[in-house]
Design a protein around this motif. Sequence first.
Motif, PDB file in Angstrom:
ATOM      1  N   ALA A  18      19.278  -5.774   0.873  1.00 53.65           N
ATOM      2  CA  ALA A  18      19.572  -5.119   2.144  1.00 53.65           C
ATOM      3  C   ALA A  18      18.626  -3.950   2.319  1.00 53.65           C
ATOM      4  CB  ALA A  18      21.026  -4.641   2.198  1.00 53.65           C
ATOM      5  N   GLN A  53      18.212  -0.368   4.433  1.00 51.30           N
ATOM      6  CA  GLN A  53      18.935   0.615   5.237  1.00 51.30           C
ATOM      7  C   GLN A  53      18.018   1.772   5.553  1.00 51.30           C
ATOM      8  OE1 GLN A  53      22.463   1.664   3.047  1.00 51.30           O
ATOM      9  NE2 GLN A  53      23.192  -0.448   2.844  1.00 51.30           N
ATOM     10  N   SER A  54      18.477   2.658   6.399  1.00 50.45           N
ATOM     11  CA  SER A  54      17.629   3.769   6.830  1.00 50.45           C
ATOM     12  C   SER A  54      17.391   4.775   5.712  1.00 50.45           C
ATOM     13  CB  SER A  54      18.265   4.485   8.018  1.00 50.45           C
ATOM     14  OG  SER A  54      19.548   4.993   7.657  1.00 50.45           O
ATOM     15  N   ASP A  55      18.350   4.851   4.755  1.00 52.67           N
ATOM     16  CA  ASP A  55      18.207   5.834   3.686  1.00 52.67           C
ATOM     17  C   ASP A  55      17.849   5.212   2.351  1.00 52.67           C
ATOM     18  OD1 ASP A  55      20.577   4.521   3.531  1.00 52.67           O
ATOM     19  OD2 ASP A  55      21.770   6.247   2.877  1.00 52.67           O
ATOM     20  N   ASP A  84      11.493   0.574   5.571  1.00 53.78           N
ATOM     21  CA  ASP A  84      11.143  -0.575   6.402  1.00 53.78           C
ATOM     22  C   ASP A  84       9.912  -1.320   5.905  1.00 53.78           C
ATOM     23  OD1 ASP A  84       9.261   1.329   6.965  1.00 53.78           O
ATOM     24  OD2 ASP A  84       9.695   1.452   9.114  1.00 53.78           O
TER      25      ASP A  84
END
Length: 578
Positions: A473, A475-477, A506
């Motif tokens: 996964a 995620q932004s953090d 990303d």
Amino acid sequence: MSENQQLNNMPDFGKEGAFSALLDDHMGEHTLLGKVLKGRIVRQDREAVTIDVGLKSEGRVPLREFATGGNVPELKVGDLVDVYVERMEGATGDIVLSHERARREASWIELEKKSESEEHVTGVIFSRVKGGFTVDLGGAIAFLPGSQVDVRPVKDVDALMGVAQPFVILKMDRPRGNIVVSRRAILEEGQAGAREELVGRLEEGAVLDGMIKNVTDYGAFIDLGGVDGLLHVTDISWQRVNHPSQVLKVGETIKVKVIKYNKENHRISLGIKQLSDDPWKDVETKFALGSTLKGKVTNVTDYGAFVEIGGGVEGLIHVSEISWTRKNVQPSNVLSVGDEINVRVLEIEPVKRRIALGYKQCLENPWEQLARVYPSGSEAKGEIRNITEFGLFVSLTDDIDGMVHMNDLSWEKNADEAIKEYKKGQVVQVKILEVDSQKERVALGIKQLQSDPFAGAVADLRKGQVVTCEVSAVQSDGIMVTFGEGMSSFIKRAELSSDRNERRPDRFAVGEKVDAKITTIDPSSRRVSVSIRAREQEEERVAMEKYGSTDSGASLGDILGEALAKADTKTERPASKS
């Protein structure tokens, strides 16, 4: 008789002497009304006697009037007796006489004289009436109030009845025929002299006989013979006395010792226990600390039980020392007054006159027994007796429960979720983690019945090891990765690269493979932390040590480039000629 004959028989009133004699005779008889005369008994039957007093007719007097103190004397024909003339002619035509009133008249005269001179009178108590008794004072009937019978309450008044004894006249009312007498005044007069004599020889330490006059909550008043002393409840016995009425009764005669006498206010303090040696003397040598003794339960309270262990010495079994397993046990449910039991001496305080005893110490400790039956690591089955916010209480015996902490319910599930799967009354299998007989606690586990999957998963892993992870996964953090045998970890943004510009989550894609270094393995939190930055820093450190230093002017890129070139050269080097 004809009218003429009647006229002829009538006295000749014309003759002055005959009329005067008749008048004197008639008036003389009537002057005897209300007088006391001597009469002779001429006849006697079962109910009365007939008495001749020298008048025209005779009188009949019931035998009961001759009774004195309830006893009828022996009478016979010819005896002279005193009678009172009530009427000259009754319903039967006879003169009406009364022996009782004759006695009463004579007695009243004598009683009035003695009352004026304050002399004692002799009487006999012969019947009970409301509020007291009736007394025969030699013919006159007097009233003896109940409060005037004795100086103290009398249980058996029958012993005083029918006995001639002295009295004091308190009140006389001749017109109403009332007399009030007192027997108590006679006794008080006698006590006054005895009281003065007793007070004169009273001193502390004297041993006297006394009668229990009154019993109260705090002690008893003892009559020492006109002087009262106080026997306080704490001075009745060396043993505990909850209420004086348990050992003292009104009217009993006992021996007491004068322990304190105040001559100014005449206050006397008495004791019974002081007549014997203090059983608490040398109590520490009589009852050794830690010894086991046999005793008798004397009293049971809400906070424990008192036990006599010998020689009048009592000790207290506190409620906490009654049972190994029942903390809030009601002492009366276990022990009763009169029970003979074994006790252990736990503590002795001679100054405070206290001995702490233990009852449970003379019984087998069920916690030690449990530790033998269920050693650590063994398994047991029990019913869930209670569910709290921090775990389950599971019964191991009738009296002992063990606790399964909520963190020991499941390896995989959250504790709050795992505890919801259990209900009160449910029977579960548990593993004994620890039995602490000193603290009286048993730690149980349910998840320990199975091997820890985390331990198996990290068995081949070690801190500092580089593992290949797959991105699961983004995620932004940071990114979530999986590795090994189903292990997962979250790599934060700061751990994605040693280069700040490369710490963008990303730039990674789900399913991409990355190498990361294991930084921590924490069994308690069941977590394994990995870091890409830590791996890159480790690689840089190794390269620097092997290929050079930046102090020479070469950049890290030059060093790494040279290292790579050398690696390629070694790979392309031709085989040597033979």
